[in-house]
Design an enzyme around this catalytic site. Structure first.
Site, short mmCIF file in Angstrom:
data_model
loop_
_atom_site.label_atom_id
_atom_site.label_comp_id
_atom_site.label_asym_id
_atom_site.label_seq_id
_atom_site.Cartn_x
_atom_site.Cartn_y
_atom_site.Cartn_z
N CYS A 65 0.80 -1.09 0.15
CA CYS A 65 0.21 0.03 -0.06
C CYS A 65 0.77 1.21 -0.03
O CYS A 65 1.80 1.56 0.90
CB CYS A 65 -0.89 0.08 1.21
SG CYS A 65 -2.03 1.51 1.23
N ARG A 68 -0.25 4.66 2.97
CA ARG A 68 -0.15 4.26 4.37
C ARG A 68 0.15 5.68 5.22
O ARG A 68 0.13 5.54 6.48
CB ARG A 68 0.96 3.24 4.66
CG ARG A 68 0.44 2.10 4.25
CD ARG A 68 1.40 0.97 4.46
NE ARG A 68 2.46 0.82 3.55
CZ ARG A 68 3.61 0.25 3.51
NH1 ARG A 68 4.14 -0.45 4.89
NH2 ARG A 68 4.45 0.04 2.92
N TRP A 235 -9.45 6.22 -0.79
CA TRP A 235 -9.88 6.72 -1.98
C TRP A 235 -8.67 5.81 -3.22
O TRP A 235 -8.05 5.35 -2.89
CB TRP A 235 -9.76 8.10 -2.05
CG TRP A 235 -8.40 8.51 -1.49
CD1 TRP A 235 -7.32 8.82 -2.31
CD2 TRP A 235 -8.39 9.17 -0.41
NE1 TRP A 235 -6.37 9.36 -1.30
CE2 TRP A 235 -6.82 9.63 -0.32
CE3 TRP A 235 -9.00 9.51 0.75
CZ2 TRP A 235 -6.34 9.94 0.94
CZ3 TRP A 235 -8.63 9.78 1.93
CH2 TRP A 235 -7.32 10.30 2.13
N GLU A 240 -4.92 3.36 -11.18
CA GLU A 240 -5.86 2.21 -10.80
C GLU A 240 -6.78 1.97 -11.89
O GLU A 240 -6.99 1.02 -12.54
CB GLU A 240 -6.35 2.08 -9.63
CG GLU A 240 -5.24 2.00 -8.07
CD GLU A 240 -5.79 2.00 -6.93
OE1 GLU A 240 -6.46 0.78 -6.76
OE2 GLU A 240 -6.11 3.00 -6.27
C1 HEM Z 1 -6.69 6.33 1.66
C2 HEM Z 1 -6.18 6.24 0.35
C3 HEM Z 1 -5.35 5.03 -0.14
C4 HEM Z 1 -4.72 4.89 -1.35
C5 HEM Z 1 -4.79 5.92 -2.49
C6 HEM Z 1 -4.05 3.38 -1.54
C7 HEM Z 1 -3.54 2.99 -2.42
C8 HEM Z 1 -3.32 1.61 -2.75
C9 HEM Z 1 -3.01 1.19 -4.16
C10 HEM Z 1 -2.80 1.93 -5.40
C11 HEM Z 1 -2.74 -0.03 -3.76
C12 HEM Z 1 -2.29 -1.06 -4.76
C13 HEM Z 1 -3.65 -1.68 -5.24
C14 HEM Z 1 -3.35 -2.39 -6.75
O1 HEM Z 1 -2.32 -2.38 -7.25
O2 HEM Z 1 -4.25 -3.06 -7.00
C15 HEM Z 1 -3.05 -0.44 -2.32
C16 HEM Z 1 -3.04 -1.60 -1.97
C17 HEM Z 1 -3.41 -2.02 -0.75
N1 HEM Z 1 -3.85 -1.15 0.24
FE1 HEM Z 1 -4.15 0.78 0.18
N2 HEM Z 1 -4.65 2.89 -0.29
C18 HEM Z 1 -5.35 3.61 0.52
C19 HEM Z 1 -5.86 3.17 1.78
C20 HEM Z 1 -5.86 1.98 2.43
C21 HEM Z 1 -6.76 1.35 3.54
C22 HEM Z 1 -7.69 2.31 4.08
C23 HEM Z 1 -6.33 0.22 3.66
C24 HEM Z 1 -6.68 -0.58 4.89
C25 HEM Z 1 -7.18 -0.27 6.06
C26 HEM Z 1 -5.49 -0.25 2.53
C27 HEM Z 1 -4.84 -1.43 2.61
C28 HEM Z 1 -4.27 -1.93 1.53
C29 HEM Z 1 -3.86 -3.37 1.02
C30 HEM Z 1 -4.20 -4.42 2.38
C31 HEM Z 1 -3.33 -3.51 0.04
C32 HEM Z 1 -2.98 -5.00 -0.77
C33 HEM Z 1 -4.16 -5.35 -1.69
C34 HEM Z 1 -3.38 -6.70 -2.01
O3 HEM Z 1 -2.68 -7.64 -1.64
O4 HEM Z 1 -4.45 -7.21 -3.18
N3 HEM Z 1 -5.29 1.06 1.82
N4 HEM Z 1 -3.37 0.89 -1.69
N1 LIG Z 2 -7.40 2.59 -3.56
C1 LIG Z 2 -7.36 1.29 -3.26
N2 LIG Z 2 -6.93 0.32 -4.01
C2 LIG Z 2 -6.82 -1.05 -3.83
C3 LIG Z 2 -6.42 -1.36 -2.43
C4 LIG Z 2 -6.26 -2.70 -2.33
C5 LIG Z 2 -6.66 -3.62 -3.47
C6 LIG Z 2 -6.99 -3.34 -4.36
C7 LIG Z 2 -7.26 -4.19 -5.62
O1 LIG Z 2 -6.66 -5.28 -5.78
C8 LIG Z 2 -6.73 -6.20 -6.75
C9 LIG Z 2 -6.06 -7.46 -6.54
C10 LIG Z 2 -4.90 -7.25 -7.04
N3 LIG Z 2 -4.87 -6.08 -7.95
C11 LIG Z 2 -6.20 -5.50 -8.09
C12 LIG Z 2 -7.09 -2.09 -4.79
C13 LIG Z 2 -8.24 0.91 -2.10
C14 LIG Z 2 -9.07 -0.15 -1.73
C15 LIG Z 2 -9.53 -0.20 -0.49
C16 LIG Z 2 -8.96 0.75 0.26
S1 LIG Z 2 -7.71 1.45 -0.64
#
Ligand code: HEM
Ligand SMILES: N/C(=N/c1cccc(CO[C@@H]2CCNC2)c1)c1cccs1
Length: 360
Positions: A65, A68, A235, A240
């Site tokens: 993420c 963070r 958000w 994405e």
């Molecule tokens: C507040 C704005 C946030 C932004 C802009 C953001 C952005 C992102 C992005 C761009 C990814 C990669 C997603 C992908 O490539 O498919 C990601 C992954 C992730 N985010 Fe964040 N995030 C945010 C908030 C959060 C929150 C609130 C949580 C949990 C409480 C969180 C937990 C995670 C987790 C667990 C992943 C990995 C998901 C996976 O392994 O499939 N994020 N985030």
């Molecule tokens: N912006 C985000 N993006 C993502 C965060 C976590 C996971 C994903 C989607 O993951 C899918 C599985 C692997 N790539 C697509 C998107 C958030 C979703 C919920 C909180 S922040």
């Protein structure tokens, strides 16, 4: 006596109470309570304080993420007491409305009951709001990533609409009961129609995307306790939607259409038509969300915010862990600081984890 659970619980309580400046006496009293609960029931229950801290730190520990920096501003909604699919559905609608907040998105998590309390809850959706995908004679219609889940919904009696942007129903399962399906009221999901600041023809493509990404298929693990239904949202980062969801050839695959409408030479690589199409697609996404007052972050700002997160964690003497391959944005990755450094991808708990799909 489940000593593995007791060990995980002790590690969590020590870390949690230290960070929250609790006294040694409070730690000892709490650990005695937990010891007794595990002996008697085989599991223990988190206090509201422990639950909120656990959910926030799980976000702080999410190596993939980039968002963070704001980990401590997560809104934590405790719905562990709910035990019917209807009540859970209502809580999910509440989550959507609270998180959407008319566009000023509030990072939020709703936590349903833990697995051990014989009330295992699974939400079958990948995200609470997502578009259907259909296999038709003319090819795939809608979001190809939703093909399997759309089929599961149809098998549960859902009426397919065969559109490009059909919002899927919610599917909620408790223990091994048959899952229950609920339509989301039309006025609940906020969507953004996509237009481009300079290209008038862009709006004629009639593209849109939903405002709030709410991941609903991951599990939250805190101190040895697993929450198998804990939907969370932030958000979007523009890439994405602009570089992946609408661009990947196994998703909406729109680059060839954008490239030809831009009158680029889409027959040659060296024209860099795909790169130009990607930039304009991302420009349209960011422009449309901003103009509609819907929270979104561009990948440059997101990277700068992540840099600030790294600096703050250093000040707090907490090691930053990260997954470089996910942290770099898919557009202009080397234009961010992330690309030029390495990250330790060690998994620290509490954290969010993938779990097996509950449907075939
Ligand atoms: C507040 C704005 C946030 C932004 C802009 C953001 C952005 C992102 C992005 C761009 C990814 C990669 C997603 C992908 O490539 O498919 C990601 C992954 C992730 N985010 Fe964040 N995030 C945010 C908030 C959060 C929150 C609130 C949580 C949990 C409480 C969180 C937990 C995670 C987790 C667990 C992943 C990995 C998901 C996976 O392994 O499939 N994020 N985030
Ligand atoms: N912006 C985000 N993006 C993502 C965060 C976590 C996971 C994903 C989607 O993951 C899918 C599985 C692997 N790539 C697509 C998107 C958030 C979703 C919920 C909180 S922040």
């Amino acid at each position: 006596m489940n000593y593995d659970l007791l060990k995980e619980a002790m590690e969590f309580i020590h870390a949690c109470y230290r960070e929250l400046n609790k006294t040694d006496q409070e730690v000892e009293n709490r650990l005695n309570e937990i010891d007794i609960q595990i002996r008697n029931q085989g599991f223990y229950e988190h206090t509201s304080i422990e639950l909120e801290y656990g959910a926030k730190v799980a976000w702080r520990n999410s190596n993939r993420c980039i968002g963070r920096l704001f980990w401590d501003h997560l809104n934590v909604i405790d719905k562990r007491h709910l035990n019917t699919e209807e009540a859970i559905f209502d809580a999910l609608i509440e989550h959507m409305e609270f998180a959407t907040n008319k566009g000023r998105i509030r990072p939020t998590i709703t936590i349903f009951s833990q697995k051990a309390a014989n009330k295992k809850v699974r939400i079958w959706n990948h995200q609470l709001i997502r578009y259907a995908g259909y296999r038709t004679e003319q090819g795939i219609l809608g979001d190809p990533d939703s093909l399997a889940f759309t089929e599961a919904c149809i098998n549960l009696g859902w009426e397919p609409k065969f559109g490009k942007f059909d919002i899927l129903p919610l599917v909620i399962q408790i223990n091994d009961n048959s899952p229950k399906m609920f339509e989301i009221p039309d006025n609940v999901p906020l969507e953004v129609p996509l237009r481009h600041p300079n290209y008038k023809w862009f709006e004629d493509l009639q593209l849109k995307w939903y405002a709030v990404p709410i991941i609903s298929d991951m599990m939250l693990e805190i101190g040895g306790i697993t929450y198998t239904a804990a939907p969370f949202n932030g958000w979007y980062m523009g890439t994405e939607i602009g570089s992946r969801n609408l661009a990947d050839d196994y998703r909406y695959n729109l680059l060839p259409k954008i490239g030809s409408l831009m009158e680029l030479d889409t027959k040659s690589n060296i024209s860099l038509w795909k790169d130009r199409a990607l930039v304009e697609m991302n420009t349209a996404v960011l422009h449309s969300f901003k103009e509609d007052g819907v929270s979104i972050v561009d990948h440059h700002t997101a990277a700068q915010q992540f840099k600030k997160f790294e600096e703050k964690e250093l000040e707090m003497e907490r090691p930053v862990t990260g997954n470089w391959t996910w942290l770099i944005p898919p557009l202009a990755p080397a234009a961010t600081h992330i690309f030029h450094k390495r990250y330790n991808n060690e998994i620290i708990k509490p954290n969010y984890f993938h779990q097996p799909k509950p449907y075939k």
